[in-house]
Design a protein around this motif. Structure first.
Motif, PDB file in Angstrom:
ATOM      1  N   LEU A 117      -9.436 -66.436  43.028  1.00 47.27           N
ATOM      2  CA  LEU A 117      -8.936 -65.099  42.682  1.00 47.27           C
ATOM      3  C   LEU A 117      -9.767 -64.465  41.566  1.00 47.27           C
ATOM      4  CD1 LEU A 117      -5.080 -65.710  42.894  1.00 47.27           C
ATOM      5  CD2 LEU A 117      -6.524 -64.405  44.489  1.00 47.27           C
ATOM      6  N   LYS A 118     -10.204 -65.252  40.610  1.00 50.03           N
ATOM      7  CA  LYS A 118     -11.068 -64.722  39.541  1.00 50.03           C
ATOM      8  C   LYS A 118     -12.378 -64.212  40.135  1.00 50.03           C
ATOM      9  CE  LYS A 118      -9.809 -67.236  35.339  1.00 50.03           C
ATOM     10  NZ  LYS A 118     -10.262 -68.257  34.377  1.00 50.03           N
ATOM     11  N   ASP A 119     -12.958 -65.024  41.018  1.00 47.55           N
ATOM     12  CA  ASP A 119     -14.215 -64.624  41.659  1.00 47.55           C
ATOM     13  C   ASP A 119     -14.039 -63.331  42.447  1.00 47.55           C
ATOM     14  OD1 ASP A 119     -15.457 -66.831  40.594  1.00 47.55           O
ATOM     15  OD2 ASP A 119     -15.361 -68.031  42.438  1.00 47.55           O
ATOM     16  N   LEU A 120     -12.935 -63.223  43.196  1.00 49.44           N
ATOM     17  CA  LEU A 120     -12.664 -61.999  43.952  1.00 49.44           C
ATOM     18  C   LEU A 120     -12.508 -60.798  43.026  1.00 49.44           C
ATOM     19  CD1 LEU A 120     -10.178 -63.173  46.725  1.00 49.44           C
ATOM     20  CD2 LEU A 120     -12.499 -62.306  47.048  1.00 49.44           C
ATOM     21  N   PHE A 121     -11.767 -60.993  41.948  1.00 50.38           N
ATOM     22  CA  PHE A 121     -11.545 -59.910  40.998  1.00 50.38           C
ATOM     23  C   PHE A 121     -12.860 -59.460  40.374  1.00 50.38           C
ATOM     24  CE2 PHE A 121     -10.750 -58.462  36.647  1.00 50.38           C
ATOM     25  CZ  PHE A 121      -9.925 -57.379  36.900  1.00 50.38           C
ATOM     26  N   LEU A 122     -13.660 -60.449  39.926  1.00 44.83           N
ATOM     27  CA  LEU A 122     -14.937 -60.099  39.304  1.00 44.83           C
ATOM     28  C   LEU A 122     -15.874 -59.427  40.302  1.00 44.83           C
ATOM     29  CD1 LEU A 122     -15.544 -63.248  37.069  1.00 44.83           C
ATOM     30  CD2 LEU A 122     -14.867 -60.948  36.331  1.00 44.83           C
ATOM     31  N   GLU A 123     -15.882 -59.864  41.552  1.00 45.26           N
ATOM     32  CA  GLU A 123     -16.711 -59.248  42.575  1.00 45.26           C
ATOM     33  C   GLU A 123     -16.250 -57.811  42.831  1.00 45.26           C
ATOM     34  OE1 GLU A 123     -17.397 -59.796  47.323  1.00 45.26           O
ATOM     35  OE2 GLU A 123     -17.265 -61.632  46.111  1.00 45.26           O
TER      36      GLU A 123
ATOM     37  N   ALA B 155     -14.547 -55.912  40.720  1.00 39.41           N
ATOM     38  CA  ALA B 155     -14.823 -55.137  39.511  1.00 39.41           C
ATOM     39  C   ALA B 155     -16.304 -54.777  39.442  1.00 39.41           C
ATOM     40  CB  ALA B 155     -14.415 -55.914  38.279  1.00 39.41           C
ATOM     41  N   HIS B 156     -17.157 -55.703  39.822  1.00 42.23           N
ATOM     42  CA  HIS B 156     -18.600 -55.456  39.794  1.00 42.23           C
ATOM     43  C   HIS B 156     -18.974 -54.382  40.828  1.00 42.23           C
ATOM     44  CE1 HIS B 156     -22.710 -56.486  38.780  1.00 42.23           C
ATOM     45  NE2 HIS B 156     -23.002 -56.503  40.085  1.00 42.23           N
ATOM     46  N   THR B 157     -18.360 -54.418  41.985  1.00 43.83           N
ATOM     47  CA  THR B 157     -18.618 -53.418  43.025  1.00 43.83           C
ATOM     48  C   THR B 157     -18.205 -52.037  42.539  1.00 43.83           C
ATOM     49  OG1 THR B 157     -18.214 -55.064  44.727  1.00 43.83           O
ATOM     50  CG2 THR B 157     -18.172 -52.784  45.432  1.00 43.83           C
ATOM     51  N   PHE B 158     -17.061 -51.950  41.881  1.00 42.99           N
ATOM     52  CA  PHE B 158     -16.583 -50.673  41.345  1.00 42.99           C
ATOM     53  C   PHE B 158     -17.530 -50.134  40.282  1.00 42.99           C
ATOM     54  CE2 PHE B 158     -11.789 -49.667  41.828  1.00 42.99           C
ATOM     55  CZ  PHE B 158     -12.015 -49.269  43.135  1.00 42.99           C
ATOM     56  N   SER B 159     -18.001 -51.003  39.420  1.00 46.92           N
ATOM     57  CA  SER B 159     -18.874 -50.546  38.341  1.00 46.92           C
ATOM     58  C   SER B 159     -20.246 -50.114  38.886  1.00 46.92           C
ATOM     59  CB  SER B 159     -19.045 -51.612  37.267  1.00 46.92           C
ATOM     60  OG  SER B 159     -19.691 -52.734  37.799  1.00 46.92           O
ATOM     61  N   ASP B 160     -20.690 -50.723  39.973  1.00 47.96           N
ATOM     62  CA  ASP B 160     -21.948 -50.299  40.601  1.00 47.96           C
ATOM     63  C   ASP B 160     -21.830 -48.893  41.199  1.00 47.96           C
ATOM     64  OD1 ASP B 160     -23.134 -52.637  39.914  1.00 47.96           O
ATOM     65  OD2 ASP B 160     -23.031 -53.563  41.906  1.00 47.96           O
ATOM     66  N   ASN B 161     -20.628 -48.514  41.621  1.00 47.05           N
ATOM     67  CA  ASN B 161     -20.397 -47.196  42.215  1.00 47.05           C
ATOM     68  C   ASN B 161     -20.116 -46.139  41.153  1.00 47.05           C
ATOM     69  OD1 ASN B 161     -20.747 -48.184  44.786  1.00 47.05           O
ATOM     70  ND2 ASN B 161     -18.562 -48.511  45.141  1.00 47.05           N
ATOM     71  N   GLY B 162     -20.098 -46.530  39.897  1.00 44.67           N
ATOM     72  CA  GLY B 162     -19.864 -45.589  38.817  1.00 44.67           C
ATOM     73  C   GLY B 162     -18.397 -45.369  38.502  1.00 44.67           C
ATOM     74  N   HIS B 163     -17.551 -46.179  39.032  1.00 45.56           N
ATOM     75  CA  HIS B 163     -16.114 -46.077  38.767  1.00 45.56           C
ATOM     76  C   HIS B 163     -15.712 -47.115  37.736  1.00 45.56           C
ATOM     77  CE1 HIS B 163     -16.576 -43.854  42.382  1.00 45.56           C
ATOM     78  NE2 HIS B 163     -15.300 -43.848  42.739  1.00 45.56           N
ATOM     79  N   SER B 164     -14.675 -46.782  37.029  1.00 48.76           N
ATOM     80  CA  SER B 164     -14.109 -47.757  36.106  1.00 48.76           C
ATOM     81  C   SER B 164     -13.362 -48.800  36.934  1.00 48.76           C
ATOM     82  CB  SER B 164     -13.141 -47.060  35.141  1.00 48.76           C
ATOM     83  OG  SER B 164     -12.447 -48.025  34.406  1.00 48.76           O
TER      84      SER B 164
END
Length: 156
Positions: A122-128, A130-139
């Motif tokens: 679940l941590k890995d999924l969350f971090l993945e 979150a990382h995808t969101f930050s790459d798209n410019g979203h918080s």
């Protein structure tokens, strides 16, 4: 107590059932007080004496052939058996409880391992995510949808 302070000594002997002296009772006068003392009598002049409460209770005052003696022995033997069975049962119950607790401990440790693996996934999924969101410019923690953007634009 020094020998000088003793004024008088009155020895008395008590005899056992077979007529043999066991204890010598001495009354020692010290000043105006008399202090009784028990002294053992044996061939060497020293040794252990049996307490008066134990002297008469050795066989309970019964001969081994008497019915009362046999009844007392039988009751005592039954009490001993009962006590030993109770002790054995308690040890078995304790061992059973130990085995149950060991099994429960093993189950809980297996559950901890499983939950730890699940937490890692679940941590890995969350971090993945979150990382995808930050790459798209979203918080990663706020998600703007079309309807919320419209309401934000209208308010401005």
């Amino acid at each position: 107590m020094s020998a000088q302070s003793v004024i008088s000594c009155h020895p008395k002997e008590s005899t056992g059932q077979n007529g043999v002296s066991r204890v010598q009772l001495q009354t020692i006068s010290v000043g105006a007080q008399q202090v009784p003392q028990l002294r053992p009598l044996s061939p060497s002049g020293a040794g252990k004496t049996m307490a008066p409460s134990k002297q008469s209770k050795k066989n309970g005052g019964y001969s081994k052939e008497s019915d009362e003696y046999r009844q007392r022995r039988e009751r005592n033997n039954m009490a001993v058996r009962k006590s030993r069975l109770k002790s054995k049962q308690k040890a078995q119950d304790t061992q059973q409880r130990v085995n149950e607790l060991k099994e429960e401990n093993e189950r809980l440790e297996a559950k901890i391992k499983l939950l730890s693996k699940e937490l890692g996934v679940l941590k890995d999924l969350f971090l993945e995510h979150a990382h995808t969101f930050s790459d798209n410019g979203h918080s990663p923690f706020t998600e703007n949808t079309g309807s919320s953007q419209e309401s934000n634009n209208m308010g401005q």
